[in-house]
Write a protein that holds these residues in place. Sequence first.
Motif, short mmCIF file in Angstrom:
data_model
loop_
_atom_site.label_atom_id
_atom_site.label_comp_id
_atom_site.label_asym_id
_atom_site.label_seq_id
_atom_site.Cartn_x
_atom_site.Cartn_y
_atom_site.Cartn_z
N ALA A 14 -72.51 -36.90 -40.00
CA ALA A 14 -72.10 -36.50 -41.44
C ALA A 14 -71.79 -35.09 -41.71
O ALA A 14 -72.80 -34.36 -41.56
CB ALA A 14 -72.79 -37.39 -42.48
N LEU A 62 -74.08 -34.80 -49.15
CA LEU A 62 -74.43 -35.91 -48.31
C LEU A 62 -75.53 -37.01 -48.66
O LEU A 62 -75.63 -38.00 -48.19
CB LEU A 62 -74.57 -35.26 -46.80
CG LEU A 62 -73.21 -34.44 -46.32
CD1 LEU A 62 -73.50 -33.81 -45.12
CD2 LEU A 62 -72.10 -35.74 -46.22
N ASP A 66 -75.64 -40.86 -49.19
CA ASP A 66 -76.51 -41.94 -48.61
C ASP A 66 -77.34 -42.49 -49.79
O ASP A 66 -77.66 -43.77 -49.19
CB ASP A 66 -77.53 -41.16 -47.65
CG ASP A 66 -76.89 -40.48 -46.38
OD1 ASP A 66 -75.98 -41.02 -45.99
OD2 ASP A 66 -77.37 -39.58 -45.93
N ARG A 71 -76.13 -46.55 -45.48
CA ARG A 71 -75.77 -46.75 -44.12
C ARG A 71 -76.70 -48.14 -43.68
O ARG A 71 -77.65 -47.87 -42.96
CB ARG A 71 -75.83 -45.71 -43.17
CG ARG A 71 -75.16 -46.09 -41.97
CD ARG A 71 -75.18 -44.68 -41.06
NE ARG A 71 -74.31 -43.96 -41.43
CZ ARG A 71 -72.55 -43.90 -41.28
NH1 ARG A 71 -72.35 -45.12 -40.78
NH2 ARG A 71 -72.05 -42.85 -41.58
N ASP A 87 -68.61 -45.89 -44.82
CA ASP A 87 -67.70 -44.88 -44.91
C ASP A 87 -66.25 -45.27 -45.15
O ASP A 87 -65.62 -44.24 -45.74
CB ASP A 87 -67.69 -44.68 -43.28
CG ASP A 87 -68.89 -44.11 -42.55
OD1 ASP A 87 -69.59 -43.31 -43.30
OD2 ASP A 87 -69.06 -44.55 -41.40
N ASP A 119 -66.77 -35.97 -44.36
CA ASP A 119 -66.77 -36.99 -43.28
C ASP A 119 -68.06 -37.41 -43.05
O ASP A 119 -68.97 -36.88 -42.52
CB ASP A 119 -66.24 -36.37 -42.13
CG ASP A 119 -65.82 -37.19 -41.04
OD1 ASP A 119 -65.93 -38.52 -41.34
OD2 ASP A 119 -65.20 -36.78 -39.79
N THR A 120 -68.25 -38.59 -43.58
CA THR A 120 -69.64 -39.44 -42.97
C THR A 120 -69.36 -40.36 -41.86
O THR A 120 -70.44 -41.11 -41.51
CB THR A 120 -70.07 -40.30 -44.31
OG1 THR A 120 -69.10 -41.40 -44.61
CG2 THR A 120 -70.27 -39.33 -45.46
N ASN A 121 -68.02 -40.29 -41.44
CA ASN A 121 -68.13 -41.47 -40.39
C ASN A 121 -68.39 -40.72 -38.83
O ASN A 121 -67.74 -39.90 -38.34
CB ASN A 121 -66.61 -41.68 -40.23
CG ASN A 121 -65.95 -42.65 -39.19
OD1 ASN A 121 -66.97 -43.12 -38.33
ND2 ASN A 121 -64.65 -43.01 -39.04
#
Length: 136
Positions: A14, A62, A66, A71, A87, A119-121
């Motif tokens: 991420a 980030l 979370d 996740r 995501d 971008d967390t993907n």
Amino acid sequence: MYTKEIEVRTGHVAVVHDLTKDAEAFLTEADAADGLLHVWVPHATAGLAVLETGAGSDDDLLTAIDDLLPRDDRWRHQHGTPGHGRDHVVPGFLPPYATLPVIGGVLALGTWQSICLVDTNVDNPARRVRFSLLAG
């Protein structure tokens, strides 16, 4: 209107990636005067944010994502790495677009503001970003 698409390599973690220098280079290339810079990320799992970077705010963002969107296995969208469904929810909180004023060819950002790709993907290491100048 002048437009250009760039590729950003975000890797498999991420990330908050600062796009400000890319945007400034685009404005120079476009020979911008006054208008609006529109930034677009054509992805279902990334967003844009205007925030301070380098002083911890990017990591704090980030961490907040979370905390808000863990996740884990709660997500109905179930492909990719475990928890990837979250995501797909990120753009609901961080839209895939931003429009910013340009004055005299310069981004009218605040002192500590940067344009950032969020971008967390971790499954997609490459992203596209489109800059479009809407001249006044």
